[in-house]
Design an enzyme around this catalytic site. Sequence first.
Site: not given
Ligand SMILES: Nc1ncnc2c1ncn2[C@@H]1O[C@H](COP(=O)(O)OP(=O)(O)OP(=O)(O)O)[C@@H](O)[C@H]1O
Ligand SMILES: [Mg+2]
Length: 257
Positions: A183
């Site tokens: 992704d």
């Molecule tokens: N451990 C971390 N350290 C820093 N930032 C983080 C961390 N975990 C998550 N984030 C932030 O939170 C955001 C969302 O996390 P993540 O991308 O895992 O969620 P998602 O809901 O799966 O996203 P998507 O909409 O791409 O599916 C990331 O883009 C990042 O900015």
């Molecule tokens: Mg994400």
Amino acid sequence: MTTARSRPVGEALAVPRPLPLSGRPTGAVDLPAAVAAIVDPGTTEAVWRNELGGLTFSSGDRFVKWAPAGSGLDLEAERARLEWAARWTTVPELLGHGRDDDGSWLVTRALAGRNAVDPYWAARPAQAARLIGAALRDLHDALPVEGCPFDWSVAERTARAGIDPARVGLAPPVGRLVVCHGDACAPNTLLSDDGSWTGHVDLGRLGVGDLWGDLAIAAWSTEWNYGPGYDADVYAGYGVEPDQGRIAFYRRLWDAT
Ligand SMILES: Nc1ncnc2c1ncn2[C@@H]1O[C@H](COP(=O)(O)OP(=O)(O)OP(=O)(O)O)[C@@H](O)[C@H]1O
Ligand SMILES: [Mg+2]
């Protein structure tokens, strides 16, 4: 998930979309009870909402990613991949995980940097796009295909999505087999203001596949997040000439799955 998941809120769309797009929540967000039990609600901020209702919260030096029950989001898959990938590259360190009737969650240690769609980077799209390409190249170079227990091949992706592979056409021969992020959209790369990448997040689909499966989407996501004209910067950052046939195939596959 669809390509719309990382498009910016407010983008003009040709057809109405029933689901909210992913991005930083604009209104108030209710803290799930399980998350409220882990963090101090007073110092916790909702930083992301995805298309399927998943939420990410920032609290001090931790992030909590929460997925509602029944959403189809698989945080167990992400947990296993985070632990595997952490041996070779910078990904969030897993601090905890759990599940209750309302949903499931992962607690990770905060990485440095801002994601590549933060307003700071959205104002510097060419530099950000180049860094996204460079970060992806470093990820592919760091993760060993041999021994990787996760698959992100065309066959695995179409089977998991339950679609007939014929729908996306004949897969081109693999350009270079790597461990893909799965992704590689812009928000999943973290960048420091000094112009280096600091980590990759959102690894729930990581697995072995053609590098173009990632690179085609990383470049495409700059269109959704910054506007047209920055895909060449992603390819330059990666250090490869664009392969239009594979790019078109892997974008069709992304949309179909
Ligand atoms: N451990 C971390 N350290 C820093 N930032 C983080 C961390 N975990 C998550 N984030 C932030 O939170 C955001 C969302 O996390 P993540 O991308 O895992 O969620 P998602 O809901 O799966 O996203 P998507 O909409 O791409 O599916 C990331 O883009 C990042 O900015
Ligand atoms: Mg994400």
